[in-house]
Design an enzyme around this catalytic site. Structure first.
Site, PDB file in Angstrom:
ATOM      1  N   HIS A  79      43.486  35.246  40.896  1.00  8.85           N
ATOM      2  CA  HIS A  79      43.534  36.698  41.086  1.00  8.85           C
ATOM      3  C   HIS A  79      43.461  37.005  42.575  1.00  8.85           C
ATOM      4  O   HIS A  79      42.906  36.230  43.366  1.00  8.85           O
ATOM      5  CB  HIS A  79      42.371  37.372  40.370  1.00  8.85           C
ATOM      6  CG  HIS A  79      42.506  37.357  38.884  1.00  8.85           C
ATOM      7  ND1 HIS A  79      41.870  38.277  38.084  1.00  8.85           N
ATOM      8  CD2 HIS A  79      43.198  36.545  38.044  1.00  8.85           C
ATOM      9  CE1 HIS A  79      42.153  38.036  36.819  1.00  8.85           C
ATOM     10  NE2 HIS A  79      42.954  36.989  36.771  1.00  8.85           N
ATOM     11  N   GLU A  81      41.652  39.022  44.405  1.00  8.84           N
ATOM     12  CA  GLU A  81      40.319  39.048  45.019  1.00  8.84           C
ATOM     13  C   GLU A  81      39.785  37.632  45.226  1.00  8.84           C
ATOM     14  O   GLU A  81      39.211  37.326  46.280  1.00  8.84           O
ATOM     15  CB  GLU A  81      39.331  39.839  44.154  1.00  8.84           C
ATOM     16  CG  GLU A  81      39.677  41.296  43.986  1.00  8.84           C
ATOM     17  CD  GLU A  81      40.523  41.595  42.750  1.00  8.84           C
ATOM     18  OE1 GLU A  81      40.481  42.745  42.286  1.00  8.84           O
ATOM     19  OE2 GLU A  81      41.214  40.682  42.241  1.00  8.84           O
ATOM     20  N   CYS A 114      38.581  43.004  37.853  1.00  3.64           N
ATOM     21  CA  CYS A 114      38.422  42.617  36.451  1.00  3.64           C
ATOM     22  C   CYS A 114      37.040  41.984  36.257  1.00  3.64           C
ATOM     23  O   CYS A 114      36.260  41.851  37.201  1.00  3.64           O
ATOM     24  CB  CYS A 114      39.514  41.629  36.056  1.00  3.64           C
ATOM     25  SG  CYS A 114      39.314  40.009  36.828  1.00  3.64           S
ATOM     26  N   CYS A 117      36.519  38.806  38.584  1.00  3.59           N
ATOM     27  CA  CYS A 117      36.361  39.131  40.002  1.00  3.59           C
ATOM     28  C   CYS A 117      35.078  39.912  40.255  1.00  3.59           C
ATOM     29  O   CYS A 117      34.426  39.720  41.282  1.00  3.59           O
ATOM     30  CB  CYS A 117      37.582  39.888  40.497  1.00  3.59           C
ATOM     31  SG  CYS A 117      39.098  38.885  40.403  1.00  3.59           S
TER      32      CYS A 117
END
Length: 187
Positions: A79, A81, A114, A117
């Site tokens: 992801h 992040e 999410c 993260c």
């Protein structure tokens, strides 16, 4: 392929964005707009609609860029992040980003983090989180953002992490909608 290492390769096109960061005005809106432009470019390059940047607090000093590389890397953890955090930690050879700059660092994410993260951010030493689109915006087009505590922002605040919500939300949301319109892979 060896099972003894994991490599995530960043695309060459990101280098142009590192150079552009020095013309930002330093406002959270300009930093978010910059991050949103990276997400839009990532879609054009065949990636996901998410991007994250880490800046030195109160500065235009760009520390790292993260883009969503889930489908390109075949790694569910890739992801934006997570990639931005890993790149910053590697740059400074320090897992605790609160110790690498006198003012600290701030994470800009085009979309509310999410569940995964959200869990990683406190352990990274980041003390400021700024996001654009909401979890609902991502969920509405088909992304599974996972279950996270309803009081996650209060829990962040208890840990000394400030959260600034929905900065340039409509621009960030447009990137998500563009990805959906182009029939991007939902995961």
């Amino acid at each position: 392929m060896s099972n003894t290492s994991i490599t995530i390769k960043m695309p060459a096109w990101l280098e142009n964005f590192y150079q552009q960061a020095y013309v930002l005005d330093g406002s959270i809106e300009s930093k978010m707009d910059f991050t949103i432009k990276i997400a839009a470019q990532n879609i054009k390059e065949g990636g996901g609609p998410f991007a994250a940047t880490i800046f030195e607090k109160n500065s235009t000093n760009l520390i790292s860029i993260g883009i969503n590389l889930v489908t390109k890397s075949h790694l569910s953890i890739a992801h934006a992040e997570i990639i931005a955090i890993c790149a910053a930690q590697r740059k400074f050879s320090n897992h605790n980003l609160s110790k690498v700059c006198a003012e600290g660092v701030e994470l800009f994410s085009t979309t509310e983090p999410c569940a995964m993260c959200t869990g990683a951010i406190p352990w990274s030493g980041i003390k400021w989180l700024v996001y654009g689109a909401t979890k609902q915006d991502a969920s509405e087009i088909g992304f599974d953002e996972g279950a996270k505590p309803k009081n996650w922002i209060q829990e962040y605040e208890k840990r000394g992490i400030e959260v600034v919500r929905e900065v340039n939300r409509e621009s960030a949301r447009k990137v998500l909608l563009e990805y959906h319109k182009n029939k991007g892979i939902m995961y």
